[in-house]
Scaffold this motif. Sequence first.
Motif, PDB file in Angstrom:
ATOM      1  N   ASN A   1       0.851  -1.184   0.000  1.00  0.00           N
ATOM      2  CA  ASN A   1       0.000   0.000   0.000  1.00  0.00           C
ATOM      3  C   ASN A   1       0.889   1.237   0.000  1.00  0.00           C
ATOM      4  O   ASN A   1       1.702   1.433   0.893  1.00  0.00           O
ATOM      5  CB  ASN A   1      -0.894  -0.008   1.257  1.00  0.00           C
ATOM      6  CG  ASN A   1      -1.911   1.105   1.265  1.00  0.00           C
ATOM      7  OD1 ASN A   1      -1.608   2.246   0.912  1.00  0.00           O
ATOM      8  ND2 ASN A   1      -3.118   0.790   1.690  1.00  0.00           N
TER       9      ASN A   1
ATOM     10  N   ILE B   1     -17.711  -3.046   8.017  1.00  0.00           N
ATOM     11  CA  ILE B   1     -17.327  -1.645   8.227  1.00  0.00           C
ATOM     12  C   ILE B   1     -18.605  -0.815   8.293  1.00  0.00           C
ATOM     13  O   ILE B   1     -19.663  -1.244   7.823  1.00  0.00           O
ATOM     14  CB  ILE B   1     -16.385  -1.119   7.128  1.00  0.00           C
ATOM     15  CG1 ILE B   1     -17.042  -1.208   5.744  1.00  0.00           C
ATOM     16  CG2 ILE B   1     -15.051  -1.855   7.148  1.00  0.00           C
ATOM     17  CD1 ILE B   1     -16.255  -0.511   4.649  1.00  0.00           C
TER      18      ILE B   1
ATOM     19  N   PRO C   1     -19.550   2.845   7.315  1.00  0.00           N
ATOM     20  CA  PRO C   1     -19.415   4.211   6.796  1.00  0.00           C
ATOM     21  C   PRO C   1     -20.621   5.062   7.178  1.00  0.00           C
ATOM     22  O   PRO C   1     -21.705   4.535   7.483  1.00  0.00           O
ATOM     23  CB  PRO C   1     -19.345   3.995   5.281  1.00  0.00           C
ATOM     24  CG  PRO C   1     -20.088   2.719   5.050  1.00  0.00           C
ATOM     25  CD  PRO C   1     -19.801   1.858   6.249  1.00  0.00           C
TER      26      PRO C   1
ATOM     27  N   GLN D   1     -16.463  -3.368  -0.490  1.00  0.00           N
ATOM     28  CA  GLN D   1     -15.173  -2.851  -0.981  1.00  0.00           C
ATOM     29  C   GLN D   1     -14.232  -4.044  -1.092  1.00  0.00           C
ATOM     30  O   GLN D   1     -14.191  -4.897  -0.206  1.00  0.00           O
ATOM     31  CB  GLN D   1     -14.594  -1.805  -0.029  1.00  0.00           C
ATOM     32  CG  GLN D   1     -15.397  -0.520   0.055  1.00  0.00           C
ATOM     33  CD  GLN D   1     -15.478   0.255  -1.246  1.00  0.00           C
ATOM     34  OE1 GLN D   1     -16.477   0.901  -1.538  1.00  0.00           O
ATOM     35  NE2 GLN D   1     -14.427   0.191  -2.039  1.00  0.00           N
TER      36      GLN D   1
ATOM     37  N   THR E   1      -8.417   1.597  -5.229  1.00  0.00           N
ATOM     38  CA  THR E   1      -9.201   2.192  -4.134  1.00  0.00           C
ATOM     39  C   THR E   1      -9.066   1.393  -2.837  1.00  0.00           C
ATOM     40  O   THR E   1      -9.379   1.905  -1.766  1.00  0.00           O
ATOM     41  CB  THR E   1     -10.695   2.280  -4.506  1.00  0.00           C
ATOM     42  OG1 THR E   1     -11.237   0.965  -4.676  1.00  0.00           O
ATOM     43  CG2 THR E   1     -10.885   3.057  -5.806  1.00  0.00           C
ATOM     44  N   HIS E   2      -8.612   0.155  -2.922  1.00  0.00           N
ATOM     45  CA  HIS E   2      -8.455  -0.650  -1.705  1.00  0.00           C
ATOM     46  C   HIS E   2      -7.359  -0.067  -0.809  1.00  0.00           C
ATOM     47  O   HIS E   2      -7.360  -0.301   0.405  1.00  0.00           O
ATOM     48  CB  HIS E   2      -8.133  -2.104  -2.066  1.00  0.00           C
ATOM     49  CG  HIS E   2      -8.863  -3.105  -1.221  1.00  0.00           C
ATOM     50  ND1 HIS E   2     -10.196  -2.988  -0.888  1.00  0.00           N
ATOM     51  CD2 HIS E   2      -8.451  -4.258  -0.614  1.00  0.00           C
ATOM     52  CE1 HIS E   2     -10.560  -4.009  -0.128  1.00  0.00           C
ATOM     53  NE2 HIS E   2      -9.524  -4.790   0.060  1.00  0.00           N
TER      54      HIS E   2
ATOM     55  N   PHE F   1      -7.091   2.996  -0.046  1.00  0.00           N
ATOM     56  CA  PHE F   1      -7.698   4.012   0.817  1.00  0.00           C
ATOM     57  C   PHE F   1      -8.207   3.402   2.122  1.00  0.00           C
ATOM     58  O   PHE F   1      -8.400   4.110   3.109  1.00  0.00           O
ATOM     59  CB  PHE F   1      -8.857   4.710   0.103  1.00  0.00           C
ATOM     60  CG  PHE F   1      -8.474   5.372  -1.193  1.00  0.00           C
ATOM     61  CD1 PHE F   1      -7.203   5.898  -1.375  1.00  0.00           C
ATOM     62  CD2 PHE F   1      -9.376   5.462  -2.241  1.00  0.00           C
ATOM     63  CE1 PHE F   1      -6.848   6.512  -2.566  1.00  0.00           C
ATOM     64  CE2 PHE F   1      -9.029   6.080  -3.437  1.00  0.00           C
ATOM     65  CZ  PHE F   1      -7.755   6.599  -3.594  1.00  0.00           C
ATOM     66  N   TRP F   2      -8.435   2.093   2.127  1.00  0.00           N
ATOM     67  CA  TRP F   2      -8.945   1.398   3.306  1.00  0.00           C
ATOM     68  C   TRP F   2      -7.821   0.726   4.095  1.00  0.00           C
ATOM     69  O   TRP F   2      -8.079   0.012   5.063  1.00  0.00           O
ATOM     70  CB  TRP F   2      -9.988   0.358   2.890  1.00  0.00           C
ATOM     71  CG  TRP F   2     -11.179   0.960   2.227  1.00  0.00           C
ATOM     72  CD1 TRP F   2     -11.347   1.223   0.893  1.00  0.00           C
ATOM     73  CD2 TRP F   2     -12.381   1.410   2.851  1.00  0.00           C
ATOM     74  NE1 TRP F   2     -12.567   1.796   0.658  1.00  0.00           N
ATOM     75  CE2 TRP F   2     -13.227   1.914   1.842  1.00  0.00           C
ATOM     76  CE3 TRP F   2     -12.833   1.412   4.169  1.00  0.00           C
ATOM     77  CZ2 TRP F   2     -14.492   2.429   2.102  1.00  0.00           C
ATOM     78  CZ3 TRP F   2     -14.094   1.926   4.428  1.00  0.00           C
ATOM     79  CH2 TRP F   2     -14.917   2.431   3.408  1.00  0.00           C
TER      80      TRP F   2
ATOM     81  N   TYR G   1      -5.430  -1.403   2.726  1.00  0.00           N
ATOM     82  CA  TYR G   1      -5.040  -2.704   2.197  1.00  0.00           C
ATOM     83  C   TYR G   1      -4.305  -2.544   0.870  1.00  0.00           C
ATOM     84  O   TYR G   1      -4.269  -1.467   0.281  1.00  0.00           O
ATOM     85  CB  TYR G   1      -6.273  -3.596   2.018  1.00  0.00           C
ATOM     86  CG  TYR G   1      -7.008  -3.842   3.310  1.00  0.00           C
ATOM     87  CD1 TYR G   1      -6.577  -4.826   4.200  1.00  0.00           C
ATOM     88  CD2 TYR G   1      -8.111  -3.069   3.661  1.00  0.00           C
ATOM     89  CE1 TYR G   1      -7.243  -5.042   5.403  1.00  0.00           C
ATOM     90  CE2 TYR G   1      -8.785  -3.283   4.862  1.00  0.00           C
ATOM     91  CZ  TYR G   1      -8.343  -4.270   5.726  1.00  0.00           C
ATOM     92  OH  TYR G   1      -8.999  -4.471   6.909  1.00  0.00           O
TER      93      TYR G   1
ATOM     94  N   LEU H   1     -14.557  -5.891   2.453  1.00  0.00           N
ATOM     95  CA  LEU H   1     -15.180  -5.039   3.460  1.00  0.00           C
ATOM     96  C   LEU H   1     -16.681  -4.984   3.189  1.00  0.00           C
ATOM     97  O   LEU H   1     -17.110  -4.678   2.074  1.00  0.00           O
ATOM     98  CB  LEU H   1     -14.563  -3.639   3.413  1.00  0.00           C
ATOM     99  CG  LEU H   1     -13.020  -3.605   3.464  1.00  0.00           C
ATOM    100  CD1 LEU H   1     -12.525  -2.167   3.420  1.00  0.00           C
ATOM    101  CD2 LEU H   1     -12.494  -4.324   4.700  1.00  0.00           C
TER     102      LEU H   1
ATOM    103  N   LYS I   1     -20.497  -3.626   3.991  1.00  0.00           N
ATOM    104  CA  LYS I   1     -21.255  -2.500   4.525  1.00  0.00           C
ATOM    105  C   LYS I   1     -22.683  -2.952   4.855  1.00  0.00           C
ATOM    106  O   LYS I   1     -23.620  -2.754   4.087  1.00  0.00           O
ATOM    107  CB  LYS I   1     -21.275  -1.355   3.513  1.00  0.00           C
ATOM    108  CG  LYS I   1     -19.875  -0.895   3.090  1.00  0.00           C
ATOM    109  CD  LYS I   1     -19.944   0.163   1.999  1.00  0.00           C
ATOM    110  CE  LYS I   1     -18.566   0.535   1.490  1.00  0.00           C
ATOM    111  NZ  LYS I   1     -18.618   1.530   0.383  1.00  0.00           N
TER     112      LYS I   1
END
Length: 357
Positions: A18, A52, A54, A76, A90-91, A93-94, A96, A107, A109
Amino acid sequence: MKNEHLIKGRGAQKNVPNRFLENIYETRDDFLEFCRIEGEEAQKSKTQFIPIFPKTIINKVTSPDVGMEYSMNPYQGCEHGCIYCYARNTHEFWGYGPGLDFERTILVKKDAPQLLEAKLKSKSWKAQTIVLSGNTDCYQPAEKKYEITRKCLEVFLKYRHPVGIITKNALVVRDLDLLKELAQHRLVGVNVSVTSLSEDTRRILEPRTATIKKRLETINILSKNQIPVNAMLAPIIPGINSHEILALAKAFAENGALSFGFTVVRLNGAIGQIFEDWIRKTLPDRADKVLHQIQECHGGTLNDSRFGIRSRGEGKIATQIHDLVKLAKQTYFQGKAFPKLNTSMHETFKEGQLKLF
Protein backbone atom coordinates in the motif's frame (compact mmCIF):
# COMPACT_ATOMS: atom_id res chain seq x y z
CA MET A 1 2.07 -23.07 -21.11
CA LYS A 2 0.72 -24.18 -17.76
CA ASN A 3 2.38 -22.60 -14.74
CA GLU A 4 2.21 -24.89 -11.70
CA HIS A 5 3.23 -22.06 -9.37
CA LEU A 6 0.20 -19.85 -10.01
CA ILE A 7 -2.05 -19.02 -7.05
CA LYS A 8 -5.20 -20.89 -8.02
CA GLY A 9 -8.51 -19.07 -7.93
CA ARG A 10 -6.90 -15.63 -7.78
CA GLY A 11 -6.27 -13.02 -10.44
CA ALA A 12 -3.37 -11.14 -8.87
CA GLN A 13 -0.33 -13.33 -8.30
CA LYS A 14 1.29 -11.17 -5.65
CA ASN A 15 0.47 -8.67 -2.95
CA VAL A 16 1.49 -5.12 -3.77
CA PRO A 17 2.42 -2.77 -0.88
CA ASN A 18 0.00 0.00 0.00
CA ARG A 19 1.61 3.26 -1.18
CA PHE A 20 0.10 5.19 1.75
CA LEU A 21 1.63 3.04 4.50
CA GLU A 22 5.03 3.73 6.03
CA ASN A 23 5.84 0.05 6.66
CA ILE A 24 5.41 -2.76 4.16
CA TYR A 25 5.25 -6.53 4.43
CA GLU A 26 7.56 -8.37 2.04
CA THR A 27 7.50 -12.09 1.24
CA ARG A 28 11.10 -13.06 0.52
CA ASP A 29 12.16 -15.75 -1.96
CA ASP A 30 14.09 -17.65 0.72
CA PHE A 31 10.93 -17.85 2.84
CA LEU A 32 8.92 -19.12 -0.14
CA GLU A 33 11.58 -21.75 -0.82
CA PHE A 34 11.51 -22.82 2.83
CA CYS A 35 7.72 -23.23 2.65
CA ARG A 36 8.03 -25.27 -0.55
CA ILE A 37 10.57 -27.65 0.99
CA GLU A 38 8.57 -28.01 4.20
CA GLY A 39 5.28 -28.39 2.35
CA GLU A 40 3.79 -25.42 4.17
CA GLU A 41 1.46 -22.72 2.86
CA ALA A 42 3.37 -19.45 2.46
CA GLN A 43 0.29 -17.29 2.81
CA LYS A 44 -3.35 -17.87 3.65
CA SER A 45 -5.53 -17.54 0.58
CA LYS A 46 -8.88 -17.83 2.33
CA THR A 47 -11.14 -14.82 1.90
CA GLN A 48 -11.97 -12.82 5.02
CA PHE A 49 -15.01 -10.60 5.38
CA ILE A 50 -14.77 -7.52 7.60
CA PRO A 51 -17.81 -5.41 8.52
CA ILE A 52 -17.33 -1.64 8.23
CA PHE A 53 -19.69 1.18 9.10
CA PRO A 54 -19.42 4.21 6.80
CA LYS A 55 -21.54 7.28 7.51
CA THR A 56 -22.73 7.62 3.92
CA ILE A 57 -23.27 5.18 1.04
CA ILE A 58 -24.03 7.34 -2.02
CA ASN A 59 -21.03 8.65 -3.94
CA LYS A 60 -21.16 11.64 -6.27
CA VAL A 61 -19.22 10.73 -9.43
CA THR A 62 -17.26 13.79 -10.51
CA SER A 63 -15.31 12.23 -13.41
CA PRO A 64 -16.81 13.63 -16.64
CA ASP A 65 -16.33 10.48 -18.73
CA VAL A 66 -17.67 7.70 -16.48
CA GLY A 67 -21.29 7.83 -17.62
CA MET A 68 -22.97 7.93 -14.20
CA GLU A 69 -23.72 10.66 -11.69
CA TYR A 70 -24.09 8.65 -8.49
CA SER A 71 -22.91 5.22 -7.39
CA MET A 72 -23.00 3.03 -4.31
CA ASN A 73 -20.98 -0.03 -3.35
CA PRO A 74 -22.22 -2.50 -0.72
CA TYR A 75 -18.76 -4.10 -0.68
CA GLN A 76 -15.17 -2.85 -0.98
CA GLY A 77 -12.72 -5.27 -2.50
CA CYS A 78 -13.99 -7.98 -4.85
CA GLU A 79 -13.50 -11.72 -4.76
CA HIS A 80 -14.02 -12.00 -8.52
CA GLY A 81 -10.31 -11.20 -8.89
CA CYS A 82 -10.45 -9.55 -12.33
CA ILE A 83 -6.81 -8.77 -13.02
CA TYR A 84 -7.50 -5.49 -14.86
CA CYS A 85 -9.96 -4.01 -12.33
CA TYR A 86 -9.54 -0.25 -11.85
CA ALA A 87 -11.08 -0.54 -8.36
CA ARG A 88 -7.95 -2.28 -7.05
CA ASN A 89 -6.34 1.12 -6.42
CA THR A 90 -9.20 2.19 -4.13
CA HIS A 91 -8.45 -0.65 -1.70
CA GLU A 92 -5.40 1.33 -0.62
CA PHE A 93 -7.70 4.01 0.82
CA TRP A 94 -8.94 1.40 3.31
CA GLY A 95 -5.43 0.39 4.38
CA TYR A 96 -5.04 -2.70 2.20
CA GLY A 97 -3.03 -3.61 -0.88
CA PRO A 98 -4.41 -3.57 -4.45
CA GLY A 99 -3.11 -7.05 -5.30
CA LEU A 100 -4.17 -10.16 -3.41
CA ASP A 101 -5.59 -8.07 -0.54
CA PHE A 102 -8.21 -6.68 -2.92
CA GLU A 103 -9.48 -10.20 -3.67
CA ARG A 104 -9.33 -11.81 -0.25
CA THR A 105 -10.10 -8.96 2.18
CA ILE A 106 -13.69 -7.93 1.51
CA LEU A 107 -15.18 -5.04 3.46
CA VAL A 108 -18.91 -5.46 4.05
CA LYS A 109 -21.25 -2.50 4.53
CA LYS A 110 -24.12 -4.13 6.39
CA ASP A 111 -25.80 -0.76 7.06
CA ALA A 112 -26.01 0.11 3.35
CA PRO A 113 -29.82 -0.35 3.06
CA GLN A 114 -30.47 1.92 6.06
CA LEU A 115 -28.04 4.55 4.78
CA LEU A 116 -29.67 4.40 1.35
CA GLU A 117 -33.16 4.81 2.79
CA ALA A 118 -32.09 7.82 4.84
CA LYS A 119 -30.66 9.43 1.70
CA LEU A 120 -33.73 8.77 -0.44
CA LYS A 121 -35.97 10.23 2.30
CA SER A 122 -33.88 13.39 2.57
CA LYS A 123 -35.84 16.51 1.62
CA SER A 124 -32.92 17.82 -0.42
CA TRP A 125 -32.52 14.67 -2.52
CA LYS A 126 -33.83 14.80 -6.09
CA ALA A 127 -34.13 11.50 -7.94
CA GLN A 128 -31.23 10.65 -10.22
CA THR A 129 -30.13 7.17 -11.22
CA ILE A 130 -27.87 5.58 -8.61
CA VAL A 131 -25.67 2.80 -9.97
CA LEU A 132 -24.93 -0.25 -7.86
CA SER A 133 -21.35 -1.36 -8.51
CA GLY A 134 -19.73 1.86 -9.61
CA ASN A 135 -16.59 0.41 -8.03
CA THR A 136 -16.89 -3.26 -7.03
CA ASP A 137 -19.46 -5.87 -8.06
CA CYS A 138 -22.61 -5.77 -5.94
CA TYR A 139 -23.30 -9.43 -6.86
CA GLN A 140 -19.88 -10.80 -5.99
CA PRO A 141 -19.86 -14.09 -3.98
CA ALA A 142 -20.31 -12.30 -0.64
CA GLU A 143 -23.79 -11.18 -1.72
CA LYS A 144 -25.07 -14.75 -1.60
CA LYS A 145 -24.53 -14.70 2.16
CA TYR A 146 -25.16 -11.07 3.14
CA GLU A 147 -27.96 -10.12 0.68
CA ILE A 148 -27.15 -6.42 1.03
CA THR A 149 -27.81 -5.70 -2.64
CA ARG A 150 -31.22 -7.36 -2.46
CA LYS A 151 -32.15 -5.28 0.57
CA CYS A 152 -31.06 -2.12 -1.28
CA LEU A 153 -33.26 -3.07 -4.24
CA GLU A 154 -36.18 -3.35 -1.83
CA VAL A 155 -35.47 0.23 -0.72
CA PHE A 156 -35.31 1.46 -4.32
CA LEU A 157 -38.65 -0.20 -5.03
CA LYS A 158 -40.27 1.16 -1.86
CA TYR A 159 -39.35 4.73 -2.81
CA ARG A 160 -39.82 4.23 -6.58
CA HIS A 161 -36.29 5.40 -7.26
CA PRO A 162 -34.27 4.54 -10.41
CA VAL A 163 -31.31 2.20 -10.02
CA GLY A 164 -28.69 0.89 -12.40
CA ILE A 165 -26.76 -2.34 -11.85
CA ILE A 166 -23.37 -3.42 -13.17
CA THR A 167 -22.39 -7.05 -12.66
CA LYS A 168 -20.69 -10.09 -14.14
CA ASN A 169 -22.38 -12.55 -11.81
CA ALA A 170 -25.47 -14.64 -12.61
CA LEU A 171 -26.59 -14.14 -8.99
CA VAL A 172 -28.51 -11.07 -10.18
CA VAL A 173 -31.23 -13.45 -11.44
CA ARG A 174 -31.96 -14.40 -7.81
CA ASP A 175 -33.61 -10.97 -7.48
CA LEU A 176 -35.78 -11.31 -10.56
CA ASP A 177 -38.92 -10.66 -8.53
CA LEU A 178 -37.72 -7.21 -7.45
CA LEU A 179 -36.21 -6.39 -10.84
CA LYS A 180 -39.48 -7.19 -12.62
CA GLU A 181 -41.42 -4.85 -10.31
CA LEU A 182 -38.87 -2.08 -10.77
CA ALA A 183 -38.91 -2.59 -14.55
CA GLN A 184 -42.69 -2.17 -14.65
CA HIS A 185 -42.10 1.46 -13.66
CA ARG A 186 -38.93 1.92 -15.79
CA LEU A 187 -36.86 2.10 -12.63
CA VAL A 188 -34.05 -0.35 -13.41
CA GLY A 189 -31.48 -1.17 -16.05
CA VAL A 190 -28.87 -3.92 -15.81
CA ASN A 191 -25.38 -3.86 -17.30
CA VAL A 192 -23.90 -7.35 -17.67
CA SER A 193 -20.16 -7.49 -18.32
CA VAL A 194 -18.86 -10.18 -20.71
CA THR A 195 -15.23 -9.88 -21.78
CA SER A 196 -14.71 -13.08 -23.77
CA LEU A 197 -16.47 -16.10 -25.26
CA SER A 198 -13.52 -18.28 -24.28
CA GLU A 199 -13.69 -20.03 -20.90
CA ASP A 200 -9.91 -20.39 -20.93
CA THR A 201 -9.57 -16.61 -21.21
CA ARG A 202 -12.29 -16.01 -18.63
CA ARG A 203 -10.64 -18.30 -16.07
CA ILE A 204 -7.33 -16.45 -16.08
CA LEU A 205 -8.71 -12.91 -16.50
CA GLU A 206 -11.63 -13.20 -14.06
CA PRO A 207 -11.09 -16.36 -11.98
CA ARG A 208 -14.10 -16.24 -9.64
CA THR A 209 -16.75 -14.82 -11.95
CA ALA A 210 -19.73 -16.63 -13.48
CA THR A 211 -19.01 -18.66 -16.60
CA ILE A 212 -19.57 -17.11 -20.02
CA LYS A 213 -22.53 -19.46 -20.59
CA LYS A 214 -24.12 -18.32 -17.32
CA ARG A 215 -23.64 -14.64 -18.16
CA LEU A 216 -25.23 -14.97 -21.60
CA GLU A 217 -28.09 -16.90 -19.99
CA THR A 218 -28.44 -14.05 -17.49
CA ILE A 219 -28.80 -11.51 -20.32
CA ASN A 220 -31.39 -13.79 -21.91
CA ILE A 221 -33.44 -14.30 -18.73
CA LEU A 222 -33.47 -10.60 -17.85
CA SER A 223 -34.40 -9.58 -21.39
CA LYS A 224 -37.24 -12.11 -21.61
CA ASN A 225 -38.63 -10.59 -18.41
CA GLN A 226 -38.64 -7.08 -19.97
CA ILE A 227 -35.71 -5.90 -17.87
CA PRO A 228 -33.50 -3.74 -20.11
CA VAL A 229 -29.95 -5.03 -20.48
CA ASN A 230 -26.85 -3.26 -21.73
CA ALA A 231 -23.94 -5.64 -22.26
CA MET A 232 -20.47 -4.41 -21.38
CA LEU A 233 -17.43 -5.49 -23.39
CA ALA A 234 -15.11 -4.03 -20.80
CA PRO A 235 -12.28 -3.90 -21.03
CA ILE A 236 -11.07 -4.71 -24.52
CA ILE A 237 -7.45 -5.86 -24.14
CA PRO A 238 -5.40 -5.84 -27.34
CA GLY A 239 -3.93 -9.25 -28.02
CA ILE A 240 -6.25 -11.02 -25.56
CA ASN A 241 -9.91 -10.36 -26.45
CA SER A 242 -9.80 -7.60 -29.08
CA HIS A 243 -10.42 -10.17 -31.85
CA GLU A 244 -13.76 -11.16 -30.26
CA ILE A 245 -15.65 -7.86 -30.64
CA LEU A 246 -17.99 -8.94 -33.47
CA ALA A 247 -18.62 -12.40 -32.01
CA LEU A 248 -19.41 -10.94 -28.59
CA ALA A 249 -21.76 -8.32 -30.02
CA LYS A 250 -23.59 -11.05 -31.95
CA ALA A 251 -23.96 -13.12 -28.77
CA PHE A 252 -25.22 -10.06 -26.85
CA ALA A 253 -27.86 -9.33 -29.49
CA GLU A 254 -28.99 -12.95 -29.82
CA ASN A 255 -29.64 -13.06 -26.09
CA GLY A 256 -31.72 -9.90 -26.03
CA ALA A 257 -29.39 -7.07 -24.99
CA LEU A 258 -30.62 -3.68 -26.21
CA SER A 259 -27.16 -2.14 -26.48
CA PHE A 260 -23.53 -2.70 -25.62
CA GLY A 261 -20.70 -0.53 -24.40
CA PHE A 262 -16.94 -0.93 -24.31
CA THR A 263 -13.73 0.44 -22.85
CA VAL A 264 -10.12 0.01 -23.89
CA VAL A 265 -8.08 -1.36 -21.00
CA ARG A 266 -5.99 1.08 -18.97
CA LEU A 267 -3.70 0.11 -16.14
CA ASN A 268 -3.48 3.02 -13.72
CA GLY A 269 -1.64 3.17 -10.43
CA ALA A 270 -0.60 -0.19 -9.03
CA ILE A 271 -2.65 -2.11 -11.61
CA GLY A 272 0.14 -1.80 -14.17
CA GLN A 273 2.64 -3.78 -12.12
CA ILE A 274 -0.02 -6.27 -10.97
CA PHE A 275 -1.11 -6.88 -14.57
CA GLU A 276 2.46 -7.16 -15.87
CA ASP A 277 3.39 -9.67 -13.16
CA TRP A 278 0.22 -11.64 -13.97
CA ILE A 279 0.69 -11.76 -17.74
CA ARG A 280 4.35 -12.77 -17.52
CA LYS A 281 3.29 -15.71 -15.35
CA THR A 282 0.09 -16.74 -17.18
CA LEU A 283 0.79 -15.80 -20.82
CA PRO A 284 4.59 -15.45 -21.02
CA ASP A 285 4.70 -16.10 -24.77
CA ARG A 286 2.65 -13.00 -25.58
CA ALA A 287 3.31 -10.76 -22.59
CA ASP A 288 5.53 -8.27 -24.41
CA LYS A 289 3.18 -8.03 -27.38
CA VAL A 290 0.11 -7.35 -25.21
CA LEU A 291 1.89 -4.81 -23.01
CA HIS A 292 3.28 -2.94 -26.01
CA GLN A 293 -0.14 -2.81 -27.69
CA ILE A 294 -1.75 -1.46 -24.52
CA GLN A 295 0.96 1.20 -24.36
CA GLU A 296 0.32 2.11 -27.99
CA CYS A 297 -3.30 2.88 -27.07
CA HIS A 298 -2.23 5.29 -24.32
CA GLY A 299 0.58 7.43 -25.65
CA GLY A 300 3.33 4.94 -24.86
CA THR A 301 2.39 4.22 -21.25
CA LEU A 302 0.20 1.75 -19.35
CA ASN A 303 -1.02 4.58 -17.12
CA ASP A 304 -3.49 7.00 -18.72
CA SER A 305 -5.54 9.51 -16.70
CA ARG A 306 -6.69 11.84 -19.48
CA PHE A 307 -10.44 12.39 -19.30
CA GLY A 308 -12.21 11.47 -22.52
CA ILE A 309 -9.22 9.47 -23.81
CA ARG A 310 -8.27 7.13 -20.96
CA SER A 311 -11.14 4.65 -21.52
CA ARG A 312 -11.25 5.01 -25.31
CA GLY A 313 -7.58 4.97 -26.19
CA GLU A 314 -5.94 6.56 -29.21
CA GLY A 315 -3.65 5.56 -32.05
CA LYS A 316 -3.85 2.88 -34.73
CA ILE A 317 -4.86 -0.07 -32.53
CA ALA A 318 -7.53 1.95 -30.69
CA THR A 319 -8.90 3.14 -34.03
CA GLN A 320 -9.20 -0.47 -35.21
CA ILE A 321 -11.10 -1.32 -32.03
CA HIS A 322 -13.46 1.63 -32.51
CA ASP A 323 -14.10 0.67 -36.14
CA LEU A 324 -14.99 -2.90 -35.12
CA VAL A 325 -17.32 -1.62 -32.38
CA LYS A 326 -19.04 0.70 -34.86
CA LEU A 327 -19.48 -2.18 -37.33
CA ALA A 328 -20.82 -4.44 -34.56
CA LYS A 329 -23.43 -1.88 -33.52
CA GLN A 330 -24.53 -1.29 -37.11
CA THR A 331 -24.78 -5.02 -37.75
CA TYR A 332 -26.43 -6.27 -34.56
CA PHE A 333 -28.01 -3.30 -32.75
CA GLN A 334 -29.59 -1.22 -35.49
CA GLY A 335 -32.79 0.40 -34.18
CA LYS A 336 -32.24 -0.74 -30.58
CA ALA A 337 -31.65 1.57 -27.62
CA PHE A 338 -31.23 1.31 -23.86
CA PRO A 339 -34.09 3.28 -22.21
CA LYS A 340 -33.76 6.31 -19.98
CA LEU A 341 -34.89 5.49 -16.46
CA ASN A 342 -37.87 7.14 -14.75
CA THR A 343 -37.17 9.84 -12.16
CA SER A 344 -40.74 11.18 -11.90
CA MET A 345 -42.20 8.85 -9.25
CA HIS A 346 -39.79 9.26 -6.38
CA GLU A 347 -41.03 12.59 -5.05
CA THR A 348 -44.48 11.12 -4.41
CA PHE A 349 -43.05 8.14 -2.54
CA LYS A 350 -40.35 10.02 -0.63
CA GLU A 351 -42.32 9.90 2.63
CA GLY A 352 -43.62 6.39 2.14
CA GLN A 353 -46.99 6.91 0.49
CA LEU A 354 -48.18 9.76 2.71
CA LYS A 355 -48.30 12.23 -0.16
CA LEU A 356 -50.91 10.09 -1.91
CA PHE A 357 -53.48 11.08 0.71
